[in-house]
Design a protein around this motif. Structure first.
Motif, PDB file in Angstrom:
ATOM      1  N   MET A   1      39.022  38.331  22.782  1.00 48.24           N
ATOM      2  CA  MET A   1      39.803  39.729  22.982  1.00 48.24           C
ATOM      3  C   MET A   1      40.585  39.455  24.513  1.00 48.24           C
ATOM      4  N   THR A   2      41.684  40.247  24.339  1.00 48.65           N
ATOM      5  CA  THR A   2      42.486  40.103  25.600  1.00 48.65           C
ATOM      6  C   THR A   2      41.721  40.583  26.852  1.00 48.65           C
ATOM      7  N   ALA A   3      40.781  41.769  26.503  1.00 49.70           N
ATOM      8  CA  ALA A   3      40.236  42.323  27.650  1.00 49.70           C
ATOM      9  C   ALA A   3      39.186  41.628  28.139  1.00 49.70           C
ATOM     10  N   ASP A   4      38.711  40.407  27.701  1.00 52.24           N
ATOM     11  CA  ASP A   4      38.103  39.427  28.010  1.00 52.24           C
ATOM     12  C   ASP A   4      38.570  38.709  29.286  1.00 52.24           C
ATOM     13  N   LYS A   5      39.933  38.598  29.450  1.00 49.94           N
ATOM     14  CA  LYS A   5      40.653  37.935  30.245  1.00 49.94           C
ATOM     15  C   LYS A   5      40.709  38.729  31.893  1.00 49.94           C
ATOM     16  N   ILE A   6      40.421  40.166  31.513  1.00 56.38           N
ATOM     17  CA  ILE A   6      40.247  40.895  32.916  1.00 56.38           C
ATOM     18  C   ILE A   6      39.137  40.814  33.423  1.00 56.38           C
ATOM     19  N   LEU A   7      39.113  40.233  34.646  1.00 53.70           N
ATOM     20  CA  LEU A   7      37.949  39.885  35.510  1.00 53.70           C
ATOM     21  C   LEU A   7      37.777  40.856  36.739  1.00 53.70           C
ATOM     22  N   THR A   8      36.612  41.063  36.990  1.00 55.30           N
ATOM     23  CA  THR A   8      36.325  41.699  38.334  1.00 55.30           C
ATOM     24  C   THR A   8      36.466  40.613  39.363  1.00 55.30           C
ATOM     25  N   LEU A   9      36.551  40.899  40.768  1.00 50.28           N
ATOM     26  CA  LEU A   9      36.428  40.032  41.949  1.00 50.28           C
ATOM     27  C   LEU A   9      35.182  39.384  41.868  1.00 50.28           C
ATOM     28  N   GLU A  10      34.211  39.995  41.356  1.00 50.16           N
ATOM     29  CA  GLU A  10      32.707  39.411  41.376  1.00 50.16           C
ATOM     30  C   GLU A  10      32.668  38.266  40.070  1.00 50.16           C
ATOM     31  N   GLN A  11      33.286  38.530  39.209  1.00 54.69           N
ATOM     32  CA  GLN A  11      33.265  37.622  38.004  1.00 54.69           C
ATOM     33  C   GLN A  11      34.128  36.477  38.303  1.00 54.69           C
ATOM     34  N   LEU A  12      35.175  36.674  38.852  1.00 54.23           N
ATOM     35  CA  LEU A  12      36.032  35.453  39.039  1.00 54.23           C
ATOM     36  C   LEU A  12      35.614  34.215  39.675  1.00 54.23           C
ATOM     37  N   PRO A  13      34.751  34.044  40.636  1.00 57.05           N
ATOM     38  CA  PRO A  13      34.212  32.789  41.189  1.00 57.05           C
ATOM     39  C   PRO A  13      33.537  31.856  40.021  1.00 57.05           C
ATOM     40  N   ALA A  14      32.846  32.443  39.114  1.00 54.55           N
ATOM     41  CA  ALA A  14      32.194  31.527  37.986  1.00 54.55           C
ATOM     42  C   ALA A  14      33.286  31.068  37.159  1.00 54.55           C
ATOM     43  N   THR A  15      34.360  31.750  36.829  1.00 50.49           N
ATOM     44  CA  THR A  15      35.394  31.418  36.021  1.00 50.49           C
ATOM     45  C   THR A  15      36.289  30.130  36.813  1.00 50.49           C
ATOM     46  N   LEU A  16      36.490  30.419  37.998  1.00 50.24           N
ATOM     47  CA  LEU A  16      37.237  29.423  38.693  1.00 50.24           C
ATOM     48  C   LEU A  16      36.488  28.191  38.861  1.00 50.24           C
ATOM     49  N   ALA A  17      35.073  28.398  39.146  1.00 45.62           N
ATOM     50  CA  ALA A  17      34.297  27.190  39.274  1.00 45.62           C
ATOM     51  C   ALA A  17      34.199  26.340  37.935  1.00 45.62           C
ATOM     52  N   ALA A  18      34.261  26.973  36.823  1.00 42.44           N
ATOM     53  CA  ALA A  18      34.275  26.358  35.417  1.00 42.44           C
ATOM     54  C   ALA A  18      35.517  25.446  35.472  1.00 42.44           C
ATOM     55  N   THR A  99      48.062  43.808  50.106  1.00 39.88           N
ATOM     56  CA  THR A  99      48.601  42.470  50.171  1.00 39.88           C
ATOM     57  C   THR A  99      47.423  41.906  49.295  1.00 39.88           C
ATOM     58  N   PRO A 100      47.786  40.688  48.454  1.00 40.41           N
ATOM     59  CA  PRO A 100      46.775  40.003  47.575  1.00 40.41           C
ATOM     60  C   PRO A 100      46.177  38.835  48.641  1.00 40.41           C
ATOM     61  N   LEU A 101      46.281  39.031  49.772  1.00 32.12           N
ATOM     62  CA  LEU A 101      45.500  37.991  50.643  1.00 32.12           C
ATOM     63  C   LEU A 101      43.843  37.685  50.449  1.00 32.12           C
ATOM     64  N   GLN A 102      43.166  38.739  50.318  1.00 29.33           N
ATOM     65  CA  GLN A 102      42.095  38.866  50.104  1.00 29.33           C
ATOM     66  C   GLN A 102      41.483  38.221  48.683  1.00 29.33           C
ATOM     67  N   LEU A 103      42.331  38.370  47.713  1.00 26.42           N
ATOM     68  CA  LEU A 103      42.262  37.734  46.174  1.00 26.42           C
ATOM     69  C   LEU A 103      42.612  36.287  46.421  1.00 26.42           C
ATOM     70  N   ILE A 104      43.573  36.073  47.088  1.00 30.70           N
ATOM     71  CA  ILE A 104      44.008  34.678  47.203  1.00 30.70           C
ATOM     72  C   ILE A 104      42.951  33.780  48.034  1.00 30.70           C
ATOM     73  N   GLU A 105      42.327  34.490  48.955  1.00 38.14           N
ATOM     74  CA  GLU A 105      41.187  33.623  49.657  1.00 38.14           C
ATOM     75  C   GLU A 105      39.938  33.480  48.585  1.00 38.14           C
ATOM     76  N   VAL A 106      39.782  34.232  47.661  1.00 43.26           N
ATOM     77  CA  VAL A 106      38.616  33.951  46.577  1.00 43.26           C
ATOM     78  C   VAL A 106      39.226  32.805  45.778  1.00 43.26           C
ATOM     79  N   VAL A 107      40.424  33.159  45.272  1.00 43.63           N
ATOM     80  CA  VAL A 107      40.843  32.034  44.202  1.00 43.63           C
ATOM     81  C   VAL A 107      41.157  30.660  44.848  1.00 43.63           C
ATOM     82  N   GLN A 108      41.557  30.525  46.120  1.00 46.05           N
ATOM     83  CA  GLN A 108      41.916  29.356  46.662  1.00 46.05           C
ATOM     84  C   GLN A 108      42.931  28.586  45.579  1.00 46.05           C
ATOM     85  N   PRO A 109      43.952  28.953  45.448  1.00 45.49           N
ATOM     86  CA  PRO A 109      44.788  28.167  44.135  1.00 45.49           C
ATOM     87  C   PRO A 109      45.255  26.836  44.672  1.00 45.49           C
ATOM     88  N   ASP A 110      45.598  25.948  43.667  1.00 51.32           N
ATOM     89  CA  ASP A 110      46.063  24.916  44.037  1.00 51.32           C
ATOM     90  C   ASP A 110      47.648  25.169  44.213  1.00 51.32           C
TER      91      ASP A 110
END
Length: 157
Positions: A1-18, A99-110
Motif C-alpha cells: 500500500m502507498t501509505a507504507d511508504k510514508i515514514l516517521t522520522l523514527e522509522q526512517l533510519p531502519a529503512t535507510l540502513a536496509a 528548512t529540511p536541514l534536520q531531516l537531511i542530517e538524518v537521511v545523510q543522502p548520497d
C-alpha cells in the motif's frame, strides 16, 4: 500500500540502513507538492534517476502556511499519500521545521537534489552533503508549470 511508504522520522533510519546495506544510493529532495502537476512528476522522476532510492521530505501544513499564505490547498495527509503513490518515490517523510536541514542530517543522502531554479550554494544542506562526499545537483524544471500558476488559472475560470 502507498501509505507504507510514508515514514516517521523514527522509522526512517531502519529503512535507510536496509537500503545502504543493499548498496543502494539514496537521493533526497523536498518540497510542498501542494497540487501535483507535470512539473512535479518530471522533477521527481529525474531526481530518482540520480540514484536507487528517492526520499521526499514533505512540508507539513503548518510549514507550508508559513512559506505560502493561504496554502496548502490539500492537507499533509493527502499530499503525502499522493507522493507515495508515485512509483519513483520510495519514502515520504513529513517535516515541520522552516528548512529540511534536520531531516537531511538524518537521511545523510548520497545525492541532494533541487530544481535548477536554485543555485547549489542556496540549497539547504549542501555543505553537509558535500562534506561527507555526496553530490548536490539540480535538475531542469519543466517551464510553465507551478502550483501558483494553476491556482491563478483556476481563479480566472
Amino acid at each position: 500500500m502507498t501509505a507504507d511508504k510514508i515514514l516517521t522520522l523514527e522509522q526512517l533510519p531502519a529503512t535507510l540502513a536496509a537500503w545502504r546495506a543493499a548498496g543502494e544510493r539514496i537521493v533526497f529532495t523536498n518540497g510542498c507538492f501542494d497540487l501535483l502537476h507535470l512539473g512535479h512528476v518530471d522533477y521527481l522522476e529525474k531526481a530518482h534517476a540520480l540514484g536507487d532510492r528517492l526520499v521526499v521530505g514533505l512540508n507539513t501544513d503548518a510549514s507550508v502556511s508559513a512559506l505560502k499564505p493561504g496554502r496548502p490547498l490539500q492537507d499533509e495527509t493527502a499530499r503525502a499519500r499522493i507522493m507515495a503513490a508515485l512509483a519513483f518515490v520510495d519514502a515520504v517523510v513529513l517535516f515541520g521545521e522552516a528548512t529540511p536541514l534536520q531531516l537531511i542530517e538524518v537521511v545523510q543522502p548520497d545525492v541532494l537534489v533541487k530544481g535548477d531554479d536554485y543555485p547549489i550554494d542556496g540549497i539547504v544542506g549542501h555543505e553537509l552533503v558535500l562534506n561527507r562526499g555526496g553530490q548536490v545537483l539540480t535538475v531542469p524544471l519543466v517551464a510553465g508549470y507551478s502550483t501558483s500558476r494553476l491556482v491563478e488559472k483556476a481563479r480566472q475560470l
